[in-house]
Design a protein around this motif. Structure first.
Motif, PDB file in Angstrom:
ATOM      1  N   ILE A 141      -8.419   5.854   2.553  1.00 18.41           N
ATOM      2  CA  ILE A 141      -8.173   5.538   3.952  1.00 18.41           C
ATOM      3  C   ILE A 141      -9.455   5.040   4.590  1.00 18.41           C
ATOM      4  CG2 ILE A 141      -6.276   7.186   4.151  1.00 18.41           C
ATOM      5  CD1 ILE A 141      -8.211   9.117   5.543  1.00 18.41           C
ATOM      6  N   LEU A 142      -9.299   4.275   5.662  1.00 14.95           N
ATOM      7  CA  LEU A 142     -10.445   3.691   6.350  1.00 14.95           C
ATOM      8  C   LEU A 142     -10.841   4.523   7.571  1.00 14.95           C
ATOM      9  CD1 LEU A 142     -12.231   1.181   5.965  1.00 14.95           C
ATOM     10  CD2 LEU A 142     -10.682  -0.063   7.481  1.00 14.95           C
ATOM     11  N   ASN A 143      -9.876   5.276   8.106  1.00 12.10           N
ATOM     12  CA  ASN A 143     -10.113   6.149   9.251  1.00 12.10           C
ATOM     13  C   ASN A 143      -9.340   7.446   9.061  1.00 12.10           C
ATOM     14  OD1 ASN A 143     -11.621   4.275  11.205  1.00 12.10           O
ATOM     15  ND2 ASN A 143      -9.820   3.048  10.675  1.00 12.10           N
ATOM     16  N   LYS A 176       1.916  -3.477  11.156  1.00 12.70           N
ATOM     17  CA  LYS A 176       3.027  -3.366  12.075  1.00 12.70           C
ATOM     18  C   LYS A 176       4.035  -2.383  11.500  1.00 12.70           C
ATOM     19  CE  LYS A 176       2.597  -8.145  13.720  1.00 12.70           C
ATOM     20  NZ  LYS A 176       3.297  -9.452  13.867  1.00 12.70           N
ATOM     21  N   GLY A 177       4.756  -1.709  12.371  1.00 11.99           N
ATOM     22  CA  GLY A 177       5.767  -0.786  11.896  1.00 11.99           C
ATOM     23  C   GLY A 177       5.187   0.557  11.521  1.00 11.99           C
ATOM     24  N   TYR A 178       5.780   1.204  10.515  1.00 19.61           N
ATOM     25  CA  TYR A 178       5.372   2.546  10.125  1.00 19.61           C
ATOM     26  C   TYR A 178       3.931   2.528   9.639  1.00 19.61           C
ATOM     27  CZ  TYR A 178       6.160   7.355   8.718  1.00 19.61           C
ATOM     28  OH  TYR A 178       6.107   8.729   8.626  1.00 19.61           O
ATOM     29  N   PRO A 179       3.092   3.454  10.132  1.00 24.47           N
ATOM     30  CA  PRO A 179       1.649   3.360   9.869  1.00 24.47           C
ATOM     31  C   PRO A 179       1.200   3.830   8.486  1.00 24.47           C
ATOM     32  CG  PRO A 179       2.109   5.280  11.228  1.00 24.47           C
ATOM     33  CD  PRO A 179       3.409   4.539  11.091  1.00 24.47           C
ATOM     34  N   PHE A 180       2.072   4.461   7.703  1.00 20.86           N
ATOM     35  CA  PHE A 180       1.664   4.986   6.404  1.00 20.86           C
ATOM     36  C   PHE A 180       2.363   4.230   5.278  1.00 20.86           C
ATOM     37  CE2 PHE A 180       1.630   8.583   9.437  1.00 20.86           C
ATOM     38  CZ  PHE A 180       0.261   8.799   9.480  1.00 20.86           C
ATOM     39  N   THR A 181       1.636   4.007   4.184  1.00 25.95           N
ATOM     40  CA  THR A 181       2.183   3.234   3.064  1.00 25.95           C
ATOM     41  C   THR A 181       2.414   4.086   1.816  1.00 25.95           C
ATOM     42  OG1 THR A 181      -0.024   2.605   2.271  1.00 25.95           O
ATOM     43  CG2 THR A 181       1.018   1.160   3.898  1.00 25.95           C
ATOM     44  N   GLU A 193       1.226  11.994   4.054  1.00 23.35           N
ATOM     45  CA  GLU A 193       1.362  10.546   4.162  1.00 23.35           C
ATOM     46  C   GLU A 193       0.002   9.927   4.439  1.00 23.35           C
ATOM     47  OE1 GLU A 193       5.656   9.495   5.884  1.00 23.35           O
ATOM     48  OE2 GLU A 193       4.456  10.667   7.292  1.00 23.35           O
ATOM     49  N   GLU A 194      -0.242   8.753   3.836  1.00 21.71           N
ATOM     50  CA  GLU A 194      -1.529   8.082   4.009  1.00 21.71           C
ATOM     51  C   GLU A 194      -1.322   6.565   4.059  1.00 21.71           C
ATOM     52  OE1 GLU A 194      -4.489  11.114   1.605  1.00 21.71           O
ATOM     53  OE2 GLU A 194      -3.535   9.487   0.503  1.00 21.71           O
ATOM     54  N   ARG A 195      -2.251   5.898   4.686  1.00 24.02           N
ATOM     55  CA  ARG A 195      -2.259   4.434   4.670  1.00 24.02           C
ATOM     56  C   ARG A 195      -3.306   3.982   3.652  1.00 24.02           C
ATOM     57  NH1 ARG A 195      -4.664   0.094   8.912  1.00 24.02           N
ATOM     58  NH2 ARG A 195      -3.886  -1.766   7.839  1.00 24.02           N
ATOM     59  N   LEU A 196      -2.852   3.701   2.447  1.00 21.17           N
ATOM     60  CA  LEU A 196      -3.746   3.314   1.359  1.00 21.17           C
ATOM     61  C   LEU A 196      -3.724   1.808   1.104  1.00 21.17           C
ATOM     62  CD1 LEU A 196      -2.936   6.164  -1.213  1.00 21.17           C
ATOM     63  CD2 LEU A 196      -4.678   6.135   0.586  1.00 21.17           C
TER      64      LEU A 196
END
Length: 215
Positions: A141-143, A176-181, A193-196
Motif C-alpha cells: 500500500i502507498l498510504n 474510482k469506485g471501491y477503494p480496495f483491490t 482489504e487492501e489497495r495493492l
C-alpha cells in the motif's frame, strides 16, 4: 485508449476466464495486463487468442505460481523492451509518432523481497525519457488508509514504496469506485482489504485522455 490491469490469480480457472471476458466486453481495452496467470507461455498464448487479442507477450509461471502477460491488438504498435518474472516493459508508438512507455508490475509478495521491486522501479525509471505509465499489483500500500482490518502495516515498508515512487517521479493516478483491490475473502472482524493494485504515471498523466482500470 483504454488500459486494464488485473491480478487474475489463475487465468486457467473457468470462472476467472468468464469474468475477464465480461470485463473486456464492457470496457473494450486496447491493452490488457494480467499477473499471476499461473499459466505456461504456450497456454497463455492460446488464452490470448480466446480473449480476442491479436498479440500476447507472456512470461510463464514460476513453478505453479506467478506468470505475466501483456495483450494488445494490431491497432497498437508495441515494442517489448525488457521483462522478468515481475515486470513487462514496453514502448508504445502512436500514429502521430508520439511514443510512451507502459510497464506492468507484479511486486514481490514476500516482505523481505519487496525492496527488489523498488530497485526494479528505479532501474526502469532511468532507461528512457518517454512519458511513463506504470501499473499492476505492487503488493504494497502507498498510504495507511489503503488497508482495512488485520494488523497494522509496517510503516517502514509503506515508506519505502512511497520513496521509490517519488524517486521515479511518478504519481498515483487514483481510483474510482471501491477503494480496495484485494481481500482475504473472510467476513466480519476477520475481513482484511487492501489497495495493492494501482496506476502510476509520470508528470502530465493526470491530464491525459487515457482511461486506466486497476482491478
Amino acid at each position: 485508449m483504454k488500459i486494464i490491469s488485473w491480478n487474475v490469480r489463475g487465468l486457467g480457472n473457468t470462472r476467472t476466464f468468464l469474468a475477464v471476458k465480461d470485463i473486456l466486453r464492457e470496457h473494450k481495452p486496447h491493452i490488457l495486463f494480467v499477473c499471476e496467470t499461473k499459466l505456461k507461455q504456450v497456454q497463455m498464448s492460446n488464452m490470448g487468442k480466446s480473449l480476442g487479442f491479436d498479440n500476447c507477450f507472456s512470461v510463464g509461471r514460476n513453478r505453479m505460481g506467478g506468470g505475466l502477460a501483456l495483450l494488445w491488438n494490431y491497432e497498437s504498435d508495441i515494442s517489448i523492451i525488457s521483462y522478468s518474472n515481475h515486470h513487462i516493459d514496453v514502448v508504445v508508438s502512436e500514429v502521430n509518432r508520439k511514443k510512451w512507455r507502459c510497464t506492468g508490475i507484479y511486486g514481490h509478495p514476500k516482505s523481505m523481497q519487496k525492496r527488489h521491486t523498488w530497485t526494479l522501479l528505479r532501474r526502469l525509471a532511468g532507461l528512457f525519457n518517454y512519458p511513463w505509465l506504470c501499473f499492476g499489483d505492487f503488493n504494497e500500500i502507498l498510504n495507511l488508509n489503503e488497508k482495512l482490518g488485520g494488523n497494522d502495516r509496517c510503516l517502514n515498508m509503506v515508506a519505502e514504496f512511497r520513496e521509490a515512487v517519488t524517486d521515479c517521479s511518478l504519481v498515483d493516478l487514483g481510483c474510482k469506485g471501491y477503494p480496495f483491490t484485494w481481500s482475504n475473502k473472510r467476513y466480519g472482524p476477520h475481513l482484511i482489504e487492501e489497495r495493492l493494485d494501482r496506476f502510476l504515471g509520470s508528470k502530465g498523466w493526470e491530464q491525459s485522455s487515457y482511461e486506466v482500470f486497476p482491478i
